[in-house]
Design an enzyme around this catalytic site. Structure first.
Site, PDB file in Angstrom:
ATOM      1  N   CYS A  10     -11.005   4.366  -2.592  1.00 11.35           N
ATOM      2  CA  CYS A  10     -10.446   4.917  -1.339  1.00 11.35           C
ATOM      3  C   CYS A  10     -11.272   4.573  -0.116  1.00 11.35           C
ATOM      4  O   CYS A  10     -10.757   4.619   0.996  1.00 11.35           O
ATOM      5  CB  CYS A  10     -10.372   6.433  -1.393  1.00 11.35           C
ATOM      6  SG  CYS A  10      -9.904   7.103  -2.959  1.00 11.35           S
TER       7      CYS A  10
ATOM      8  N   GLU B 265      -8.669   3.141   2.450  1.00 10.35           N
ATOM      9  CA  GLU B 265      -7.753   2.431   1.542  1.00 10.35           C
ATOM     10  C   GLU B 265      -6.295   2.834   1.745  1.00 10.35           C
ATOM     11  O   GLU B 265      -5.386   2.032   1.528  1.00 10.35           O
ATOM     12  CB  GLU B 265      -8.137   2.746   0.097  1.00 10.35           C
ATOM     13  CG  GLU B 265      -7.051   2.392  -0.906  1.00 10.35           C
ATOM     14  CD  GLU B 265      -7.387   2.724  -2.339  1.00 10.35           C
ATOM     15  OE1 GLU B 265      -7.537   3.896  -2.672  1.00 10.35           O
ATOM     16  OE2 GLU B 265      -7.489   1.783  -3.123  1.00 10.35           O
ATOM     17  N   ASP B 266      -6.078   4.097   2.131  1.00 10.35           N
ATOM     18  CA  ASP B 266      -4.697   4.588   2.218  1.00 10.35           C
ATOM     19  C   ASP B 266      -3.932   4.011   3.405  1.00 10.35           C
ATOM     20  O   ASP B 266      -2.713   4.141   3.476  1.00 10.35           O
ATOM     21  CB  ASP B 266      -4.701   6.121   2.311  1.00 10.35           C
ATOM     22  CG  ASP B 266      -5.192   6.735   1.017  1.00 10.35           C
ATOM     23  OD1 ASP B 266      -4.816   6.217  -0.056  1.00 10.35           O
ATOM     24  OD2 ASP B 266      -5.967   7.703   1.069  1.00 10.35           O
TER      25      ASP B 266
ATOM     26  N   ARG C 161       3.146  11.125  -1.699  1.00 14.44           N
ATOM     27  CA  ARG C 161       2.742  10.361  -0.520  1.00 14.44           C
ATOM     28  C   ARG C 161       3.494   9.041  -0.349  1.00 14.44           C
ATOM     29  O   ARG C 161       3.331   8.375   0.680  1.00 14.44           O
ATOM     30  CB  ARG C 161       1.239  10.043  -0.600  1.00 14.44           C
ATOM     31  CG  ARG C 161       0.344  11.257  -0.692  1.00 14.44           C
ATOM     32  CD  ARG C 161       0.320  12.026   0.626  1.00 14.44           C
ATOM     33  NE  ARG C 161      -0.543  13.189   0.533  1.00 14.44           N
ATOM     34  CZ  ARG C 161      -1.871  13.148   0.711  1.00 14.44           C
ATOM     35  NH1 ARG C 161      -2.466  12.019   0.976  1.00 14.44           N
ATOM     36  NH2 ARG C 161      -2.569  14.264   0.613  1.00 14.44           N
TER      37      ARG C 161
ATOM     38  N   ARG D 246      -2.430  12.100   8.792  1.00 16.38           N
ATOM     39  CA  ARG D 246      -3.224  10.879   8.637  1.00 16.38           C
ATOM     40  C   ARG D 246      -2.652   9.698   9.414  1.00 16.38           C
ATOM     41  O   ARG D 246      -3.234   8.626   9.410  1.00 16.38           O
ATOM     42  CB  ARG D 246      -3.369  10.534   7.140  1.00 16.38           C
ATOM     43  CG  ARG D 246      -4.045  11.655   6.340  1.00 16.38           C
ATOM     44  CD  ARG D 246      -4.615  11.163   5.034  1.00 16.38           C
ATOM     45  NE  ARG D 246      -5.563  10.079   5.257  1.00 16.38           N
ATOM     46  CZ  ARG D 246      -6.079   9.325   4.300  1.00 16.38           C
ATOM     47  NH1 ARG D 246      -5.735   9.547   3.041  1.00 16.38           N
ATOM     48  NH2 ARG D 246      -6.924   8.355   4.582  1.00 16.38           N
TER      49      ARG D 246
ATOM     50  N   HIS E 122      -2.706  10.105  -6.504  1.00 17.06           N
ATOM     51  CA  HIS E 122      -2.244   8.725  -6.291  1.00 17.06           C
ATOM     52  C   HIS E 122      -2.176   7.953  -7.617  1.00 17.06           C
ATOM     53  O   HIS E 122      -2.876   8.307  -8.576  1.00 17.06           O
ATOM     54  CB  HIS E 122      -3.238   7.979  -5.399  1.00 17.06           C
ATOM     55  CG  HIS E 122      -3.205   8.362  -3.953  1.00 17.06           C
ATOM     56  ND1 HIS E 122      -4.332   8.653  -3.240  1.00 17.06           N
ATOM     57  CD2 HIS E 122      -2.168   8.473  -3.082  1.00 17.06           C
ATOM     58  CE1 HIS E 122      -4.007   8.930  -1.984  1.00 17.06           C
ATOM     59  NE2 HIS E 122      -2.702   8.842  -1.864  1.00 17.06           N
TER      60      HIS E 122
ATOM     61  N   ASP F  74      -9.654  12.858   7.172  1.00 22.47           N
ATOM     62  CA  ASP F  74      -9.596  11.995   5.988  1.00 22.47           C
ATOM     63  C   ASP F  74      -9.877  10.515   6.286  1.00 22.47           C
ATOM     64  O   ASP F  74      -9.625   9.664   5.428  1.00 22.47           O
ATOM     65  CB  ASP F  74      -8.210  12.128   5.335  1.00 22.47           C
ATOM     66  CG  ASP F  74      -8.070  13.422   4.537  1.00 22.47           C
ATOM     67  OD1 ASP F  74      -8.898  13.643   3.640  1.00 22.47           O
ATOM     68  OD2 ASP F  74      -7.148  14.206   4.824  1.00 22.47           O
TER      69      ASP F  74
HETATM   70  C1  CIR Z   1      -5.858  12.911   1.100  1.00 19.77           C
HETATM   71  O1  CIR Z   1      -5.342  13.863   0.521  1.00 19.77           O
HETATM   72  O2  CIR Z   1      -5.197  12.081   1.725  1.00 19.77           O
HETATM   73  C2  CIR Z   1      -7.369  12.787   1.071  1.00 19.77           C
HETATM   74  N1  CIR Z   1      -7.946  14.102   1.052  1.00 19.77           N
HETATM   75  C3  CIR Z   1      -7.816  12.016  -0.139  1.00 19.77           C
HETATM   76  C4  CIR Z   1      -7.349  10.604  -0.123  1.00 19.77           C
HETATM   77  C5  CIR Z   1      -7.908   9.815  -1.261  1.00 19.77           C
HETATM   78  N2  CIR Z   1      -7.463   8.468  -1.191  1.00 19.77           N
HETATM   79  C6  CIR Z   1      -7.235   7.691  -2.233  1.00 19.77           C
HETATM   80  O3  CIR Z   1      -7.331   8.147  -3.363  1.00 19.77           O
HETATM   81  N3  CIR Z   1      -6.838   6.456  -1.999  1.00 19.77           N
END
Ligand code: CIR
Length: 257
Positions: free
Chosen positions: A249, A67-68, A132, A87, A162, A62
């Site tokens: 993201c 962004e996460d 999350r 992650r 999110h 991922d």
């Molecule tokens: C996840 O589940 O963490 C990734 N497959 C997708 C993350 C998407 N991130 C976001 O919307 N900020």
């Protein structure tokens, strides 16, 4: 002077093994995802941003969803503790890149937060409580941000991954929302643009200085944005969408100071 810096991260060869919450797993074309990501980075450059592209590995499916891993403010950056344990190995390289530009604060256990759950509009910060992101992290962020004049508010996230799947900022006082997934009263005082009802995933838009970077998959909502006088730059984002990702993201935007 550039508009700012955009930190991006390569599409991992393992993107097909990404985390999923609400979607069924479907095959992802990694080469197409990489081509779409190059197009995304090109739009950022055309908007005046210097793109700092970090590499990835097979151990971080991922990683493109950079962004996460952090939340960036003018005064500082917060390194998250991502809600998905898989992650957490993504944080080291992102912290290394951000440390050159901002003082860093790090979220500690038992806090968990994904940057996708943090919506910043001017001095207002909304923190989505989701699978999350938890209250421990929101409390830690409040401690860091309050002295800089930010006001934090918690919002319960439902029906999507999110908070920013359901609402993103088009300006400091204009938000793009899917009204089925958020309570409009939470955003009292903001003007709202609603997504077209046929495009529930369309509430995610990346605000740049003078334009909005937006997925080409949502033409009806794009037309609504253009009717509001916004300049919309469309990019193909079909492959990250299969991984529950969207346009915000895939970058961390640092404004020039
Ligand atoms: C996840 O589940 O963490 C990734 N497959 C997708 C993350 C998407 N991130 C976001 O919307 N900020």
């Amino acid at each position: 002077m550039p508009a700012g810096i955009a930190i991006t991260r390569a599409v991992s060869a393992a993107l097909g093994d990404c985390e999923l919450t609400h979607f069924e797993r479907v095959p992802i074309d990694v080469e197409l995802a990489r081509a779409q990501h190059r197009e995304y980075e090109q739009v950022l450059r055309e908007a005046g941003y210097l793109v700092e592209h970090l590499e990835s590995t097979n151990e971080m499916p991922d990683s493109v969803f950079v962004e996460d891993i952090a939340v960036v403010f003018d005064e500082l950056a917060i390194i998250t503790r991502p809600g998905a344990a898989s992650r957490r190995i993504e944080t080291a390289a992102v912290a290394g890149a951000l440390a050159r530009h901002r003082p860093l604060h790090v979220i500690e256990a038992p806090g968990i937060v994904d940057g996708g759950d943090v919506l910043v509009a001017g001095k207002q910060v909304f923190v989505g409580l989701s699978t999350r992101t938890n209250d421990h992290a929101a409390v830690q962020m409040t401690r860091v941000l309050q002295p800089h004049g930010y006001k934090l508010r918690e919002v319960v996230v439902h029906d999507c991954l999110h908070l920013k799947s359901a609402v993103t900022a088009l300006s400091d006082d204009l938000l793009l929302v899917n009204p089925a997934w958020i309570d409009r009263e939470t955003f009292d005082g903001f003007s709202l643009v609603e997504v077209d009802p046929e495009e529930p995933m369309a509430a995610n838009a990346l605000r740049l200085d003078d334009r909005i970077l937006y997925s080409a998959s949502f033409p009806r909502t794009a037309a609504r944005l253009e009717r509001r006088g916004l300049r919309v730059e469309r990019v193909a984002a079909s492959e990250v969408a299969k991984a529950e990702g969207a346009v915000t993201c895939c970058s961390l935007i640092l404004r020039s100071l």
